[in-house]
Design a protein around this motif. Sequence first.
Motif, short mmCIF file in Angstrom:
data_model
loop_
_atom_site.label_atom_id
_atom_site.label_comp_id
_atom_site.label_asym_id
_atom_site.label_seq_id
_atom_site.Cartn_x
_atom_site.Cartn_y
_atom_site.Cartn_z
N SER A 164 0.83 -1.21 0.00
CA SER A 164 0.00 0.00 0.00
C SER A 164 0.86 1.25 0.00
O SER A 164 0.55 2.23 -0.69
N ASN A 165 1.95 1.24 0.75
CA ASN A 165 2.83 2.41 0.77
C ASN A 165 3.54 2.61 -0.56
O ASN A 165 3.79 3.75 -0.98
N LEU A 166 3.85 1.53 -1.23
CA LEU A 166 4.46 1.65 -2.56
C LEU A 166 3.50 2.27 -3.56
O LEU A 166 3.91 3.08 -4.40
N VAL A 167 2.24 1.89 -3.48
CA VAL A 167 1.24 2.49 -4.38
C VAL A 167 1.12 3.98 -4.13
O VAL A 167 1.06 4.79 -5.06
N ILE A 168 1.09 4.37 -2.85
CA ILE A 168 1.00 5.80 -2.51
C ILE A 168 2.23 6.55 -3.02
O ILE A 168 2.12 7.65 -3.59
N LEU A 169 3.41 5.95 -2.84
CA LEU A 169 4.63 6.60 -3.32
C LEU A 169 4.65 6.69 -4.84
O LEU A 169 5.10 7.70 -5.40
N ALA A 170 4.15 5.65 -5.52
CA ALA A 170 4.11 5.67 -6.98
C ALA A 170 3.19 6.77 -7.49
O ALA A 170 3.53 7.51 -8.42
N LEU A 171 2.01 6.91 -6.87
CA LEU A 171 1.08 7.96 -7.27
C LEU A 171 1.68 9.34 -7.01
O LEU A 171 1.54 10.26 -7.84
N ASP A 172 2.35 9.50 -5.89
CA ASP A 172 2.96 10.79 -5.58
C ASP A 172 4.10 11.09 -6.56
O ASP A 172 4.26 12.25 -6.99
N SER A 173 4.87 10.08 -6.95
CA SER A 173 5.97 10.28 -7.89
C SER A 173 5.44 10.63 -9.28
O SER A 173 6.00 11.49 -9.97
N ILE A 174 4.35 9.98 -9.69
CA ILE A 174 3.76 10.30 -10.99
C ILE A 174 3.19 11.72 -10.99
O ILE A 174 3.30 12.44 -11.98
N LYS A 175 2.60 12.12 -9.86
CA LYS A 175 2.10 13.49 -9.74
C LYS A 175 3.25 14.49 -9.90
O LYS A 175 3.13 15.48 -10.63
N ASN A 176 4.38 14.22 -9.22
CA ASN A 176 5.54 15.10 -9.35
C ASN A 176 6.10 15.08 -10.77
O ASN A 176 6.60 16.10 -11.26
N MET A 177 6.02 13.92 -11.43
CA MET A 177 6.53 13.82 -12.79
C MET A 177 5.75 14.76 -13.72
O MET A 177 6.33 15.50 -14.51
N PHE A 178 4.40 14.73 -13.61
CA PHE A 178 3.59 15.61 -14.46
C PHE A 178 3.81 17.08 -14.11
O PHE A 178 3.86 17.93 -15.00
N TRP A 179 3.94 17.37 -12.82
CA TRP A 179 4.14 18.75 -12.41
C TRP A 179 5.48 19.29 -12.92
O TRP A 179 5.56 20.41 -13.45
N LEU A 180 6.56 18.51 -12.77
CA LEU A 180 7.87 18.95 -13.23
C LEU A 180 7.94 19.00 -14.75
O LEU A 180 8.61 19.86 -15.33
#
Length: 258
Positions: A164-180
Amino acid sequence: MMPNLDYIPLFLLVFVRLTSFFVSAPLWMERQIPAPFKWGSAFFISILVVGLMEVPQGLELNSNYLLLIMKEVIVGLSMGFFAAILFYAVELAGSFIDLQSGFAMASMFNPQSSIQEPITGRFYYILTIVFFLSINGHHILIQGVMASFQWIPIDSWLPSDASSNLVILALDSIKNMFWLAFLIAAPMLGSIFLVDIALGILAKTAPQMNLFVIGIPVKMMMHYIVIYITLPAFFYVLGRLVNVMVQSFEHILQILGS
């Protein structure tokens, strides 16, 4: 002198984690990098790592050992994937730019993904590789995967809440990817938007002009001018991306560590 056979199970687990990491990590994941170089790097680094470790008690070649191998594959691939977010964000920014500037009609073959990619995305990708090597980013990756053996011991299992923590981290990383990616492409998108407004006004004031013929060269010229002007800002954003990559490394070690 006979080698100590007790180190063989330990060496195999270390080798699996490093091989999985090199297969998915930036720079090493490129198809242009020969496969013998990837597993060769994993092999010799594994020898160095095993030389600094003690053989865990109860580490035997049984059914539990197969589960430990699967765990090492998950750890290695996860670290490589989150480190590669940096390069995915840069390619995404290039796709945004080409879509607005008209270069999306032209594309280049990427031997890494075996698909056609926009020109600007590939250009930014190459600049990112050069920048990453100039700051010894490959050393940062190697240090990170070496530190993982302290955070995630070879003979330990993953925590129960790791998935579950990996999924949360993956979603947060993808969000940062789109933002950057949007942050990198914003100057170009804004400039092209102003060009479109100017061409729209010109179409109203001089309807006899063929704006389709004029608009494409103007956008192409603006494309190259803005890229040249914004290169210093691009490398600044790359520095931010490297920090995001390091933070992702730290988070994944905390998530998978027991």
